[in-house]
Design an enzyme around this catalytic site. Structure first.
Site, PDB file in Angstrom:
ATOM      1  N   GLY A  88       0.839  -1.204   0.000  1.00  0.00           N
ATOM      2  CA  GLY A  88       0.000   0.000   0.000  1.00  0.00           C
ATOM      3  C   GLY A  88       0.868   1.246   0.000  1.00  0.00           C
ATOM      4  O   GLY A  88       2.101   1.180  -0.010  1.00  0.00           O
ATOM      5  N   PHE A  89       0.190   2.359   0.044  1.00  0.00           N
ATOM      6  CA  PHE A  89       0.876   3.659  -0.009  1.00  0.00           C
ATOM      7  C   PHE A  89       1.810   3.842   1.194  1.00  0.00           C
ATOM      8  O   PHE A  89       3.030   3.999   1.044  1.00  0.00           O
ATOM      9  CB  PHE A  89      -0.196   4.745  -0.099  1.00  0.00           C
ATOM     10  CG  PHE A  89       0.257   6.110   0.278  1.00  0.00           C
ATOM     11  CD1 PHE A  89       1.286   6.725  -0.412  1.00  0.00           C
ATOM     12  CD2 PHE A  89      -0.374   6.795   1.307  1.00  0.00           C
ATOM     13  CE1 PHE A  89       1.705   8.010  -0.066  1.00  0.00           C
ATOM     14  CE2 PHE A  89       0.026   8.059   1.650  1.00  0.00           C
ATOM     15  CZ  PHE A  89       1.070   8.672   0.980  1.00  0.00           C
TER      16      PHE A  89
ATOM     17  N   TYR B 118     -15.975   2.623   9.498  1.00  0.00           N
ATOM     18  CA  TYR B 118     -14.511   2.650   9.427  1.00  0.00           C
ATOM     19  C   TYR B 118     -13.938   3.023  10.793  1.00  0.00           C
ATOM     20  O   TYR B 118     -13.080   2.331  11.336  1.00  0.00           O
ATOM     21  CB  TYR B 118     -14.085   3.642   8.355  1.00  0.00           C
ATOM     22  CG  TYR B 118     -12.600   3.762   8.172  1.00  0.00           C
ATOM     23  CD1 TYR B 118     -11.791   2.627   8.117  1.00  0.00           C
ATOM     24  CD2 TYR B 118     -11.989   4.999   8.030  1.00  0.00           C
ATOM     25  CE1 TYR B 118     -10.427   2.728   7.930  1.00  0.00           C
ATOM     26  CE2 TYR B 118     -10.630   5.119   7.834  1.00  0.00           C
ATOM     27  CZ  TYR B 118      -9.851   3.988   7.789  1.00  0.00           C
ATOM     28  OH  TYR B 118      -8.497   4.108   7.607  1.00  0.00           O
TER      29      TYR B 118
ATOM     30  N   ASP C  67       0.761  -8.962   1.362  1.00  0.00           N
ATOM     31  CA  ASP C  67      -0.277  -8.064   0.828  1.00  0.00           C
ATOM     32  C   ASP C  67      -1.080  -8.838  -0.219  1.00  0.00           C
ATOM     33  O   ASP C  67      -0.511  -9.582  -1.016  1.00  0.00           O
ATOM     34  CB  ASP C  67       0.404  -6.842   0.178  1.00  0.00           C
ATOM     35  CG  ASP C  67      -0.544  -5.665   0.006  1.00  0.00           C
ATOM     36  OD1 ASP C  67      -0.237  -4.589   0.535  1.00  0.00           O
ATOM     37  OD2 ASP C  67      -1.598  -5.826  -0.667  1.00  0.00           O
TER      38      ASP C  67
ATOM     39  N   LEU D 263      -0.465  -3.103   8.841  1.00  0.00           N
ATOM     40  CA  LEU D 263      -1.033  -1.968   8.092  1.00  0.00           C
ATOM     41  C   LEU D 263      -2.154  -2.403   7.159  1.00  0.00           C
ATOM     42  O   LEU D 263      -2.822  -1.561   6.572  1.00  0.00           O
ATOM     43  CB  LEU D 263       0.076  -1.300   7.254  1.00  0.00           C
ATOM     44  CG  LEU D 263       0.883  -0.155   7.875  1.00  0.00           C
ATOM     45  CD1 LEU D 263       1.521  -0.560   9.188  1.00  0.00           C
ATOM     46  CD2 LEU D 263       1.962   0.316   6.914  1.00  0.00           C
TER      47      LEU D 263
ATOM     48  N   THR E 187     -12.550  -6.839   7.048  1.00  0.00           N
ATOM     49  CA  THR E 187     -11.093  -6.746   6.866  1.00  0.00           C
ATOM     50  C   THR E 187     -10.446  -6.139   8.106  1.00  0.00           C
ATOM     51  O   THR E 187      -9.480  -6.679   8.645  1.00  0.00           O
ATOM     52  CB  THR E 187     -10.748  -5.842   5.650  1.00  0.00           C
ATOM     53  OG1 THR E 187     -11.426  -6.347   4.517  1.00  0.00           O
ATOM     54  CG2 THR E 187      -9.271  -5.796   5.381  1.00  0.00           C
TER      55      THR E 187
ATOM     56  N   ALA F 135      -1.770  -0.006  12.909  1.00  0.00           N
ATOM     57  CA  ALA F 135      -2.064   1.302  12.311  1.00  0.00           C
ATOM     58  C   ALA F 135      -3.531   1.632  12.528  1.00  0.00           C
ATOM     59  O   ALA F 135      -4.418   0.855  12.192  1.00  0.00           O
ATOM     60  CB  ALA F 135      -1.754   1.284  10.824  1.00  0.00           C
TER      61      ALA F 135
ATOM     62  N   GLY G 100      -3.493  -2.277  -2.439  1.00  0.00           N
ATOM     63  CA  GLY G 100      -2.083  -1.985  -2.730  1.00  0.00           C
ATOM     64  C   GLY G 100      -1.744  -2.456  -4.138  1.00  0.00           C
ATOM     65  O   GLY G 100      -2.561  -3.093  -4.802  1.00  0.00           O
TER      66      GLY G 100
END
Ligand code: UDP
Length: 328
Positions: A10-11, A149, A31, A76, A95, A117, A36
């Site tokens: 991912g970022f 979220y 991942d 993450l 998730t 995270a 990502g």
């Protein structure tokens, strides 16, 4: 040190790989490429100390093996981005909660430290600015998708803290505020890459609501430096840290600044929230972190201001191929 990074493609994860490898550490990315991309890791392929596995964190046996190999885990992997959350709430909740349960349970078997995270979203509608780690979290109703979220990440935090308090698994949580920089995709709604791509192609810059809402944008390179320092500490277990910039700008102001910096002919278009997300969508008006806690611990503070961040993102976007009309 050897680090397992879930969500490493991912970022934020890919920049964390860069940071750790530059410090001489080894990383293994896990991942499933759901949000990502391998593009984020391409420059690391074949580099000493870098490995990756394309699979899901739901593969518990694999997680157990990788935890065994690692000295510590950065968790993450998550469903992120407001647009994605509003579109796919089941995926977001499952998730974010299930994968964290798996990572913590597997880490527990070998007592490996885990970084979890989290996000400034957990502060929800709080107006008690700047947001302090001990402040109240103020959520909206469960029928409003956005809060799924925040709540799912709040559960992750509770779980991480409980693993430390009840079972002595070393855990630490960081709430990342709006984090931007090269490689972030506009595909999941994030505002800076979206505006930059719109401006570079002279399309209307889509400001949601009246644009008076404000945010503080931190550079991902500053953020990952804090994460890499944080996981080394043994006096942070069971603790939560805000990480982000304190330089505020309105979204309308951000649009104007990006149009100016790119020399774009784009117009700024105001788009109602109901059209951008869903009817009843609630946005946060302001979101500023109190970063005193991480500053006192690590001496950390952002080193790049918004102008430097935008210059970096614009340069990155100018170098990538043209984008589709949806900003992806
Ligand atoms: N936003 C916007 N236009 C876009 C995407 C986002 O005006 O094309 C707004 C969004 O409504 C929010 C802010 O920009 O007020 C930041 O959005 P982002 O999704 O980047 O992060 P958030 O702060 O919502 O987590």
């Amino acid at each position: 040190m050897r680090y397992l990074i879930t969500g490493g493609a991912g970022f934020v994860g890919s920049h964390l790989c860069d940071e750790l490898l530059s410090r001489g550490d080894s990383v293994h990315v896990l991942d499933d490429l759901s949000t990502g991309t391998m593009e984020n890791l391409r420059h690391l392929k074949g580099q000493e100390g870098f490995e990756y596995t394309i699979d899901s964190v739901a593969n518990e046996r694999l997680v157990a093996e990788l935890v065994d190999w690692s000295d510590a885990v950065f968790h993450l992997a998550a469903a992120v981005g407001v647009a994605l959350i509003v579109e796919s709430p089941v995926r977001t909740i499952e998730t974010n909660v299930q994968l964290t349960e798996i990572v913590l349970a597997q880490a527990m078997k070998k007592r490996k430290p885990v970084f979890v995270a989290s996000t400034s979203e957990v502060y929800g509608k709080s107006t008690d600015l700047p947001f302090h780690e001990d402040g109240d979290l103020v959520m909206g109703p469960t029928v409003t998708g956005r809060w799924a979220y925040a709540c799912s990440k709040a559960i992750d935090e509770f779980l991480a803290i409980a693993y430390w308090k009840e079972r002595r698994l070393p855990t630490v949580v960081a709430r990342l505020f709006n984090t931007v920089g090269p490689r972030q995709t506009g595909q999941y709604g994030m505002v800076v890459p979206t505006f930059v791509r719109q401006a570079l192609s002279d399309r209307p810059v889509t400001v949601y609501g009246d644009g008076e809402q404000q945010r503080c944008f931190g550079h991902v390179k500053d953020v990952v430096r804090a994460l890499a320092d944080l996981i080394k500490r043994d006096d942070v277990y069971g603790e939560v840290f805000n990480i982000g910039s304190t330089e505020e700008i309105s979204i309308r102001g951000l649009a104007d600044r990006i149009v100016e910096k790119t020399g774009s002919r784009s117009e700024v278009a105001l788009v109602p929230y109901a059209e951008a997300y869903e009817v009843g969508f609630e946005d946060m008006v302001r979101r500023i972190p109190d970063i005193g806690k991480i500053n006192r611990l690590l001496g950390w503070e952002p080193t790049r201001d918004l102008d430097a961040i935008l210059a970096d993102v614009i340069e990155h976007e100018q170098a990538v191929p043209p984008v589709a009309a949806d900003g992806s």
